[in-house]
Design an enzyme around this catalytic site. Structure first.
Site, short mmCIF file in Angstrom:
data_model
loop_
_atom_site.label_atom_id
_atom_site.label_comp_id
_atom_site.label_asym_id
_atom_site.label_seq_id
_atom_site.Cartn_x
_atom_site.Cartn_y
_atom_site.Cartn_z
N MET A 1 95.99 52.32 -16.75
CA MET A 1 97.12 51.48 -16.43
C MET A 1 96.90 50.83 -15.06
O MET A 1 95.76 50.54 -14.72
CB MET A 1 98.41 52.31 -16.49
N CYS A 2 97.91 50.69 -14.23
CA CYS A 2 97.78 49.89 -13.01
C CYS A 2 98.63 50.50 -11.90
O CYS A 2 99.37 51.46 -12.11
CB CYS A 2 98.23 48.45 -13.27
N ARG A 3 98.54 49.90 -10.74
CA ARG A 3 99.39 50.22 -9.58
C ARG A 3 99.87 48.91 -8.98
O ARG A 3 99.13 47.92 -8.98
CB ARG A 3 98.61 51.00 -8.51
#
Length: 277
Positions: free
Chosen positions: A1-3
């Site tokens: 996923m991401c930040r």
């Protein structure tokens, strides 16, 4: 996923929020503590507003944020009251510039951490729901960009929370038609250059992490020697996928199934649930 992170408040240099914190977004691109992946190196993006235009500027690239010399150079010189920054870990779509967040349409910016489970099964049905007048503006292949354009289709300009709720409802409805049980995982930030909306929701009720910064006036009393806190106004806020450091009492977790609004005057926090458009 991401930040990701969203900053709203006193104008600051990008480096103050992107590089200087002890667990900055740059550090998280290599050493995320709360993300699904430790490393987020499949591209990055930064967006900001200037007094000269209500259309945000974007810098996006496919390489990792930790080694990008242009980003480091820019961060020392760009000052703004509103920044979006995102580091990407692809969930399957191509690593290309048009798939890097934030996404922009007119005065709006949008970024997302999460995924639509079973997206390849639903991609055609979801994209067919996008307003034909908007469809030609879509450039990439991510589920995140489709979520943004669905929110635009459902009236983002008129009522952002209602538009995001309708988008989430459409995803869950189409997922049900394809037999996908828990389709939606999202923490979302969006802005029109004046306010920032942040959403935390998942169909399975187990959403990715999201935090906002405590009020600076209270933190100054606890940490009177902190230089950054001395420089910012009492209404300055950060919304982040994970805390940028370990300053005691600096971070508050966003509750499950809620959205918050950072804006002039009082902040707001409300319950969130998908609706059927």
């Amino acid at each position: 996923m991401c930040r990701w992170l969203a900053y709203w408040g006193t104008p600051v240099l990008l480096e103050d929020i992107l590089y200087k914190p002890s667990h900055s977004l740059i550090d998280q691109s290599l050493h995320s503590k709360l993300g699904v992946e430790t490393t987020n190196g499949d591209g990055f993006g930064v967006g900001w507003y200037s007094p000269e235009s209500n259309v945000p500027a974007l810098l996006r690239d496919v390489g990792p944020a930790w080694s990008n010399r242009n980003l480091r150079e820019l961060a020392d010189h760009v000052r703004s009251p509103l920044f979006f920054a995102h580091i990407r870990a692809s969930t399957g779509s191509a690593i290309q510039q048009s798939n890097c967040h934030p996404f922009r349409h007119g005065r709006w910016m949008f970024m997302h951490n999460g995924a639509i489970a079973g997206y390849p099964l639903m991609r055609r049905d979801l994209t067919m729901l996008v307003d034909p007048a908007l469809y030609a503006d879509m450039e990439g292949t991510t589920d995140s960009e489709v979520m943004f354009y669905l929110a635009l289709t459902y009236g983002l300009d008129r009522d952002p929370p209602a538009a995001v709720a309708a988008m989430a409802g459409a995803v869950e409805r189409i997922a049900g038609e394809h037999g996908v049980e828990f389709p939606l995982q999202m923490t979302i930030a969006l802005t029109d250059g004046t306010r920032v909306w942040a959403f935390r929701y998942s169909t399975a009720q187990a959403s990715r992490s999201l935090f906002y910064s405590a009020q600076p006036d209270a933190l100054r009393r606890l940490h009177p020697d902190n230089a950054f806190l001395k420089e910012i106004s009492d209404d300055t806020r950060l919304v982040v996928s994970e805390p940028l450091g370990d300053l005691p009492e600096a971070w508050v977790e966003v509750p499950e199934n809620t959205y918050g609004v950072v804006q002039p005057g009082e902040d707001e926090i409300h319950r969130f649930a998908p609706t059927m458009a």
